[in-house]
Design an enzyme around this catalytic site. Structure first.
Site, PDB file in Angstrom:
ATOM      1  N   CYS A 155     -12.152  -2.169  -8.085  1.00  0.00           N
ATOM      2  CA  CYS A 155     -10.728  -2.003  -7.777  1.00  0.00           C
ATOM      3  C   CYS A 155     -10.460  -1.303  -6.451  1.00  0.00           C
ATOM      4  O   CYS A 155      -9.330  -1.343  -5.961  1.00  0.00           O
ATOM      5  CB  CYS A 155     -10.002  -1.280  -8.918  1.00  0.00           C
ATOM      6  SG  CYS A 155     -10.651   0.330  -9.388  1.00  0.00           S
ATOM      7  N   ARG A 156     -11.452  -0.674  -5.852  1.00  0.00           N
ATOM      8  CA  ARG A 156     -11.222   0.020  -4.576  1.00  0.00           C
ATOM      9  C   ARG A 156     -11.139  -1.002  -3.454  1.00  0.00           C
ATOM     10  O   ARG A 156     -12.070  -1.754  -3.197  1.00  0.00           O
ATOM     11  CB  ARG A 156     -12.338   1.022  -4.303  1.00  0.00           C
ATOM     12  CG  ARG A 156     -12.124   1.793  -3.008  1.00  0.00           C
ATOM     13  CD  ARG A 156     -13.174   2.881  -2.836  1.00  0.00           C
ATOM     14  NE  ARG A 156     -13.132   3.415  -1.494  1.00  0.00           N
ATOM     15  CZ  ARG A 156     -12.232   4.287  -1.050  1.00  0.00           C
ATOM     16  NH1 ARG A 156     -11.304   4.733  -1.866  1.00  0.00           N
ATOM     17  NH2 ARG A 156     -12.258   4.717   0.190  1.00  0.00           N
ATOM     18  N   ASP A 165       0.871  -1.163   0.000  1.00  0.00           N
ATOM     19  CA  ASP A 165       0.000   0.000   0.000  1.00  0.00           C
ATOM     20  C   ASP A 165       0.918   1.227   0.000  1.00  0.00           C
ATOM     21  O   ASP A 165       2.117   1.092   0.266  1.00  0.00           O
ATOM     22  CB  ASP A 165      -0.874  -0.051   1.263  1.00  0.00           C
ATOM     23  CG  ASP A 165      -1.740   1.175   1.441  1.00  0.00           C
ATOM     24  OD1 ASP A 165      -2.398   1.584   0.470  1.00  0.00           O
ATOM     25  OD2 ASP A 165      -1.757   1.718   2.558  1.00  0.00           O
ATOM     26  N   ASP A 205      -1.697  -0.734   5.825  1.00  0.00           N
ATOM     27  CA  ASP A 205      -1.904  -0.159   7.153  1.00  0.00           C
ATOM     28  C   ASP A 205      -3.363  -0.144   7.597  1.00  0.00           C
ATOM     29  O   ASP A 205      -3.689   0.503   8.585  1.00  0.00           O
ATOM     30  CB  ASP A 205      -1.356   1.269   7.193  1.00  0.00           C
ATOM     31  CG  ASP A 205      -2.210   2.240   6.385  1.00  0.00           C
ATOM     32  OD1 ASP A 205      -2.616   1.880   5.254  1.00  0.00           O
ATOM     33  OD2 ASP A 205      -2.480   3.344   6.877  1.00  0.00           O
ATOM     34  N   ASP A 251      -0.023   5.130   1.132  1.00  0.00           N
ATOM     35  CA  ASP A 251      -0.207   6.045   2.254  1.00  0.00           C
ATOM     36  C   ASP A 251      -0.356   5.272   3.566  1.00  0.00           C
ATOM     37  O   ASP A 251      -1.200   4.383   3.687  1.00  0.00           O
ATOM     38  CB  ASP A 251      -1.442   6.924   2.022  1.00  0.00           C
ATOM     39  CG  ASP A 251      -1.322   7.759   0.744  1.00  0.00           C
ATOM     40  OD1 ASP A 251      -0.186   8.071   0.341  1.00  0.00           O
ATOM     41  OD2 ASP A 251      -2.363   8.085   0.157  1.00  0.00           O
ATOM     42  N   SER A 298      -2.601  11.085   5.235  1.00  0.00           N
ATOM     43  CA  SER A 298      -3.215  12.360   5.586  1.00  0.00           C
ATOM     44  C   SER A 298      -4.712  12.274   5.360  1.00  0.00           C
ATOM     45  O   SER A 298      -5.156  11.826   4.303  1.00  0.00           O
ATOM     46  CB  SER A 298      -2.628  13.479   4.726  1.00  0.00           C
ATOM     47  OG  SER A 298      -3.361  14.679   4.897  1.00  0.00           O
ATOM     48  N   ASP A 299      -5.475  12.733   6.341  1.00  0.00           N
ATOM     49  CA  ASP A 299      -6.932  12.805   6.165  1.00  0.00           C
ATOM     50  C   ASP A 299      -7.295  13.799   5.072  1.00  0.00           C
ATOM     51  O   ASP A 299      -8.386  13.757   4.521  1.00  0.00           O
ATOM     52  CB  ASP A 299      -7.615  13.196   7.474  1.00  0.00           C
ATOM     53  CG  ASP A 299      -7.537  12.104   8.518  1.00  0.00           C
ATOM     54  OD1 ASP A 299      -7.365  10.919   8.139  1.00  0.00           O
ATOM     55  OD2 ASP A 299      -7.642  12.424   9.720  1.00  0.00           O
ATOM     56  N   PHE A 330      -5.566  13.965   2.285  1.00  0.00           N
ATOM     57  CA  PHE A 330      -5.013  13.372   1.074  1.00  0.00           C
ATOM     58  C   PHE A 330      -3.645  13.970   0.745  1.00  0.00           C
ATOM     59  O   PHE A 330      -3.356  15.094   1.092  1.00  0.00           O
ATOM     60  CB  PHE A 330      -5.957  13.510  -0.135  1.00  0.00           C
ATOM     61  CG  PHE A 330      -7.262  12.806   0.047  1.00  0.00           C
ATOM     62  CD1 PHE A 330      -7.425  11.505  -0.407  1.00  0.00           C
ATOM     63  CD2 PHE A 330      -8.326  13.428   0.673  1.00  0.00           C
ATOM     64  CE1 PHE A 330      -8.624  10.847  -0.236  1.00  0.00           C
ATOM     65  CE2 PHE A 330      -9.523  12.771   0.862  1.00  0.00           C
ATOM     66  CZ  PHE A 330      -9.676  11.471   0.399  1.00  0.00           C
ATOM     67  N   CYS A 361     -16.829   0.429  -7.492  1.00  0.00           N
ATOM     68  CA  CYS A 361     -15.965  -0.199  -8.489  1.00  0.00           C
ATOM     69  C   CYS A 361     -15.422  -1.519  -7.944  1.00  0.00           C
ATOM     70  O   CYS A 361     -15.559  -1.824  -6.765  1.00  0.00           O
ATOM     71  CB  CYS A 361     -14.811   0.737  -8.834  1.00  0.00           C
ATOM     72  SG  CYS A 361     -13.718   1.035  -7.431  1.00  0.00           S
TER      73      CYS A 361
END
Length: 190
Positions: free
Chosen positions: A101-102, A9, A128, A11, A18-19, A21, A99
């Site tokens: 892919c998420r 992964d 994470d 982030d 980060s909240d 982004f 989707c």
């Protein structure tokens, strides 16, 4: 002979999450030891591939040029540390787009399987969050949770039952690499 592959992964695993982004290269900050950990994987013969949700695209918070700039900065910073990422697979969709892919859906991991022509059974996936571990389990990967991002509050606790039963827990990406390359003492079994 099957290639040696590790899927990561982004982030919260390689760089600070980060909240708000990560929308620009200036907002991308590697976690302590993560770049060296990837370099160590490369030097041990592993191909490293990213599978990352980037819903900021679907939410209109940044565009492809911004995402490409972040990834270019990440790759250059990693190269300066002696490492490389072989491919980046990302989901550009917002959560409400349903989707395949998420993550926790396994679509990104299935794309990696198809691209490399391999079965992902036994391939380590490091992330994470719960959704990373769920995607790993569905795709047949071995789930490895790092406590550097969204799961930092799990430290010192048993994983909630929603996590796959065979999830391995590591303090950070460097501890995962220590484990993978032979130092099992860096892993906390669940």
């Amino acid at each position: 002979m099957q290639i040696k592959l590790v899927i990561l992964d982004r982030d919260g695993t390689i760089n600070r999450a980060s909240d708000e982004f990560v929308k620009s290269p200036e907002e991308w900050h590697p976690l302590h030891g993560s770049l060296d950990a990837i370099s160590r994987l490369n030097h041990a013969g592993f191909h490293v591939v990213l599978a990352t949700n980037q819903s900021g695209l679907g939410r209109g918070l940044f565009d492809m040029a911004a995402l490409n700039a972040v990834h270019s900065h990440m790759l250059k910073t990693l190269a300066a540390a002696g490492g490389r990422i072989d491919a980046i697979f990302y989901c550009p969709h917002a959560p409400d787009e349903a989707c395949a892919c998420r993550k926790p859906a396994p679509g990104l991991l299935q794309q990696i399987s198809e691209r490399y022509g391999i079965d992902l059974a036994g391939v380590p996936y490091v992330g994470d969050s719960l959704r990373d571990m769920q995607a790993a389990q569905i795709a047949g990967c071995v789930p490895h949770l790092v406590l550097t991002g969204r799961s930092s509050d799990v430290q010192g606790q048993t994983l909630p039952p929603s996590f796959p039963a065979h999830t391995r827990v590591h303090a950070d990406l460097a501890a995962f690499v220590d484990h993978l390359l032979g130092d099992a003492s860096s892993t906390t079994p669940t």
